[in-house]
Design an enzyme around this catalytic site. Structure first.
Site, PDB file in Angstrom:
ATOM      1  N   SER A 371       0.833  -1.193   0.000  1.00 46.99           N
ATOM      2  CA  SER A 371       0.000   0.000   0.000  1.00 46.99           C
ATOM      3  C   SER A 371       0.876   1.254   0.000  1.00 46.99           C
ATOM      4  O   SER A 371       1.751   1.397  -0.846  1.00 46.99           O
ATOM      5  CB  SER A 371      -0.965  -0.047   1.187  1.00 46.99           C
ATOM      6  OG  SER A 371      -2.008   0.895   1.047  1.00 46.99           O
ATOM      7  N   ASP A 491      -8.684  -6.047  -5.481  1.00 45.61           N
ATOM      8  CA  ASP A 491      -8.343  -4.896  -4.643  1.00 45.61           C
ATOM      9  C   ASP A 491      -9.113  -3.673  -5.130  1.00 45.61           C
ATOM     10  O   ASP A 491      -8.867  -3.159  -6.223  1.00 45.61           O
ATOM     11  CB  ASP A 491      -6.838  -4.635  -4.705  1.00 45.61           C
ATOM     12  CG  ASP A 491      -6.358  -3.648  -3.645  1.00 45.61           C
ATOM     13  OD1 ASP A 491      -7.209  -2.935  -3.066  1.00 45.61           O
ATOM     14  OD2 ASP A 491      -5.143  -3.601  -3.393  1.00 45.61           O
ATOM     15  N   HIS A 522      -6.796  -6.184  -0.497  1.00 49.55           N
ATOM     16  CA  HIS A 522      -5.629  -5.332  -0.237  1.00 49.55           C
ATOM     17  C   HIS A 522      -4.746  -6.003   0.815  1.00 49.55           C
ATOM     18  O   HIS A 522      -4.701  -5.577   1.976  1.00 49.55           O
ATOM     19  CB  HIS A 522      -6.143  -3.978   0.248  1.00 49.55           C
ATOM     20  CG  HIS A 522      -5.138  -2.872   0.200  1.00 49.55           C
ATOM     21  ND1 HIS A 522      -4.568  -2.412  -0.961  1.00 49.55           N
ATOM     22  CD2 HIS A 522      -4.606  -2.117   1.194  1.00 49.55           C
ATOM     23  CE1 HIS A 522      -3.739  -1.423  -0.687  1.00 49.55           C
ATOM     24  NE2 HIS A 522      -3.740  -1.232   0.617  1.00 49.55           N
TER      25      HIS A 522
END
Length: 792
Positions: A371, A491, A522
């Site tokens: 991320s 995601d 995610h």
């Protein structure tokens, strides 16, 4: 259970025997067969600390359905059948076959995708080859069998007779011969070239190091660096207050822009004074009390890789202000790398009086993280900084516009409706946690936050120079390091377009690039049972950071994709993308009851008391409260499997009764079926061991969930005033036809025979776009509208 493995090497027999000898087995091919078995099998129980315990361990293993391994070894056998060897192997690997089924050991190995030798073991050499293969075979504990032995103490005394601790390589990978329980934990402050808080001093960047004790004894080690803005926590209460309520009005845009208008230009560097340090030391003065946050980093500690974390500019312990992916955050990550490569200063404390070098580092660095963490790894890579040899980025943003905006629209990352760049700035500005630190910075922080809120432009949603500064794809030609990209095909937070546009942009660069696509949301990949991701990354990092010529570039497939129909199945490809495309006309290739609709989704959303998550499910169902606010197009059930691989594109001709509108499209897998859940299930809690007497993590796997009628394949959104790009606009005249063309999210998706493709065309997306209250009527010209599908 399928334990797919793509990171295993197959060296020649001479190399196998040499490596077995190196790790402590008796690899003498001239040793009598029975003697070789007796000596080497006893070594497979490192927790057995004497001969008596070893004998007991051998008695606990059966060689067939009527004798134990201990009893059978006492007969001094001169050969061993494949069935016997793998009956024993299954038990050693951690499977639990019933003793009555031991004769089926070969089939059980094959069912688990585990390798076997091709013939019975008739010589000592063939036994040693089978043993070598077994040591490199995966276990249900996620790791290889040799890793499992290491986790039970196999290498506990490896360094005992060595004046300077040494690395050990087996099957091309660094082995766990460094004690992860004996870590040097320290904090330093790296001097940057920034002054984001405008106090006239260079911003200091707090940096945390975990390095094996062997570095104090002379072993130089590479560093795994994770730039983690969340390292010192987040500001949850302030985030709740800062989160935007999705706007009820979509503005009519009146000003178009050119490419030059929206291009970011780097300002001249600041001429900042350098602190006059009075001394230098090799000993840090601050203990690292925070723990590491990534189990892949932890796994590599025992394999001779130091791990480094820095939250970056504008976080607790550091100077400066957050810029949400801006150039200052790239520069702060690069500064830490430059300290690790020996070209930048750091201090032992914030007084800036005593410098300290990364003297323990071999000046080779990899960046890791998911991320925001993986995003900053990509950002740093685009600097071309020396010493950064590779990046392993997972679910990373390659352009922040693609995270918070889409085709001239304000959109939210999945699950976080109302979040925007200013909200993330609040979330990660962990200096807020220290009241004393904030005394002199509050006004600067408020001004900075206001500037972010203004520059992000929630009014038009257009691309501008502020977003351009956060588009790392502008600088791909500056990348010098090899790239590993990991992303979830489901995601909705960092959408797949971010990784595919990056991967495609790297295509012609003279670097190595690898892509992993899984069925999750995610999440990280390293603890998913069906793939040897950790082992592949060991091969990769051993090559990139320790200069072992192990063939990693060729052994690891370019693209690995998890199948969405067959559980625990992974495909390997030379490239991502279609071998052909198919263009479907919405009039002749689809069936629909109507071609017009009124978008009343916001009112329905409120009356149904929906959430973003429940809306996402409701909008794709054949029977839905949102039926009147969408068009539903279907094709006949497939008579063959269809594999989508790439980026679908849609071209629509329509007219509306308003000067602007949101247009959304969803591509659907239709038909009652069990499909993969987007969240992996726990297979073994704390089953993944990261080192001998060290940390553990859950082992997880993606698996089919309960049957559903439909599943989202891909989707996209556009502001109808932005038909070409996100900065040029068109004037929409109510009642007059116009065209839009835009890409949906990239995907790799198997649609089995018997299922249907459905296409949904609707207006506002309650989960991702803003939520206009004005009702807009849409009229589609299906005869002049097309969907292009990428097919493998």
């Amino acid at each position: 259970m399928k334990l797919n493995q793509f990171g295993r090497l197959t060296p020649n027999t001479a190399t196998q025997l040499k490596e077995l000898d190196l790790i402590g087995f008796d690899a003498d091919p001239d040793l009598p067969f029975a003697q070789s078995l007796a000596k080497n099998y006893r070594l497979l129980f490192p927790e057995a600390l004497n001969a008596t315990q070893q004998a007991q361990a051998l008695k606990a293993v059966a060689v067939d359905d009527h004798q134990t391994l201990a009893t059978w070894l006492d007969t001094e056998p001169t050969s061993m059948t494949r069935t016997q060897f793998y009956a024993v192997a299954l038990q050693l690997l951690g499977f639990h076959p019933e003793f009555k089924n031991l004769a089926k050991s070969i089939a059980q190995m094959q069912n688990a995708q585990l390798p076997t030798v091709d013939a019975d073991l008739a010589t000592t050499t063939t036994f040693l080859e089978a043993l070598y293969l077994l040591l490199n075979t995966r276990t249900p504990k996620l790791v290889t069998y040799l890793d499992d032995l290491a986790n039970r103490g196999f290498f506990e005394d490896f360094q005992a007779d060595k004046q300077t601790p040494q690395y050990l390589f087996f099957n091309g990978k660094s082995q766990a011969v460094f004690d992860p329980r004996q870590l040097i934990r320290e904090v330093v402050w790296v001097e940057s070239d920034l002054d984001t808080d405008e106090d006239g001093q260079r911003d200091l960047l707090e940096t945390t190091i975990f390095r094996p004790k062997a570095t104090d004894l002379g072993t130089k080690m590479p560093a795994l660096f994770t730039a983690n803005p969340y390292f010192h926590g987040t500001n949850d209460e302030q985030v709740e207050a800062a989160t935007h309520i999705p706007e009820p009005n979509l503005v009519v845009k009146t000003q178009s822009h050119t490419k030059a208008d929206v291009t970011y230009h780097e300002p001249e560097p600041l001429d900042l004074p350098r602190a006059q340090a009075s001394g230098e030391t090799q000993t840090a003065t601050s203990y690292a009390s925070e723990n590491g946050i990534y189990s892949l980093n932890d796994y590599f500690l025992s394999r001779g890789f130091a791990t480094v974390y820095s939250a970056g500019v504008g976080t607790q312990g550091s100077d400066g202000l957050r810029s949400v992916g801006g150039p200052s955050e790239t520069a702060s990550a690069v500064a830490v790398i430059e300290w690790l490569n020996g070209s930048r200063r750091a201090f032992t404390d914030r007084t800036r009086t005593t410098t300290i070098k990364a003297w323990w580092c071999n000046h080779k660095i990899a960046m890791t993280g998911k991320s925001y963490l993986g995003t900053l790894a990509i950002a740093a890579a685009t600097s071309g900084v020396e010493g950064l040899k590779t990046v392993i980025s997972e679910a990373a943003i390659s352009s922040w516009y693609d995270y918070y905006r889409e085709n001239g629209l304000v959109v939210a990352p999945g699950g976080f409706q109302g979040e925007d760049a200013d909200v993330l700035a609040v979330d990660t500005f962990s200096r807020l946690k220290q009241a004393g630190d904030m005394l002199g910075i509050q006004a600067k922080w408020e001004a900075s936050l206001h500037a972010i809120s203004s520059a992000q432009d929630r009014t038009t949603g257009d691309y501008n120079a502020w977003w351009d500064a956060r588009n790392y794809r502008n600088h791909l030609n500056d990348i010098r390091c090899d790239i590993v990209s990991v992303h979830g095909l489901n995601d909705t937070n960092v959408k797949p377009a971010n990784v595919i546009r990056l991967f495609n942009g790297l295509k012609n660069l003279p670097i190595q690039k690898k892509l992993f696509l899984h069925q999750g949301q995610h999440v990280y990949l390293n603890n998913v049972q069906s793939l040897d991701f950790t082992d592949q990354m060991n091969l990769w990092l051993t090559n990139k950071l320790l200069d072992v010529d192990n063939g990693a570039n060729d052994t690891i497939p370019n693209v690995q994709v998890q199948d969405n129909v067959e559980p625990q199945t992974w495909h390997q490809y030379a490239a991502f993308g279609p071998s052909q495309t198919r263009t479907l006309n919405l009039a002749s290739d689809w069936t629909s009851e109507r071609s017009s609709f009124a978008d009343n989704a916001t009112a329905t959303f409120k009356s149904e008391h929906d959430t973003s998550a429940s809306f996402e499910q409701a909008i794709i169902q054949p029977t839905s409260a949102y039926a009147d606010s969408r068009l539903w197009l279907t094709q006949v059930p497939l008579d063959h499997d269809l594999i989508l691989d790439g980026t679908p594109e849609i071209s629509l001709k329509l007219w509306i009764d308003a000067p602007t509108a949101i247009l959304s499209v969803r591509l659907i897998d239709l038909g009652e079926a069990q499909r993969f859940g987007e969240t992996a299930s726990i297979v073994a809690r704390d089953g993944y061991q990261l080192g001998y007497d060290f940390k553990t993590q859950d082992i997880v796997e993606f698996a089919p969930a309960k049957a559903t009628a439909a599943k989202l394949i891909s989707y996209g959104h556009v502001n109808v005033q932005n038909p070409v790009n996100a900065y040029e606009i068109q004037t929409v005249t109510p009642g007059e036809p116009f065209n839009v063309h835009f890409a949906l999210q990239p995907t790799h998706y198997v649609l089995p025979a018997g299922r249907q493709l459905a296409l949904i065309i609707h207006g506002a997306d309650m989960a991702q776009t803003i939520r206009p209250t004005a009702v807009v009527n849409y009229h589609l010209d299906f005869a002049n509208s097309f969907l292009k599908l990428p097919l493998r």
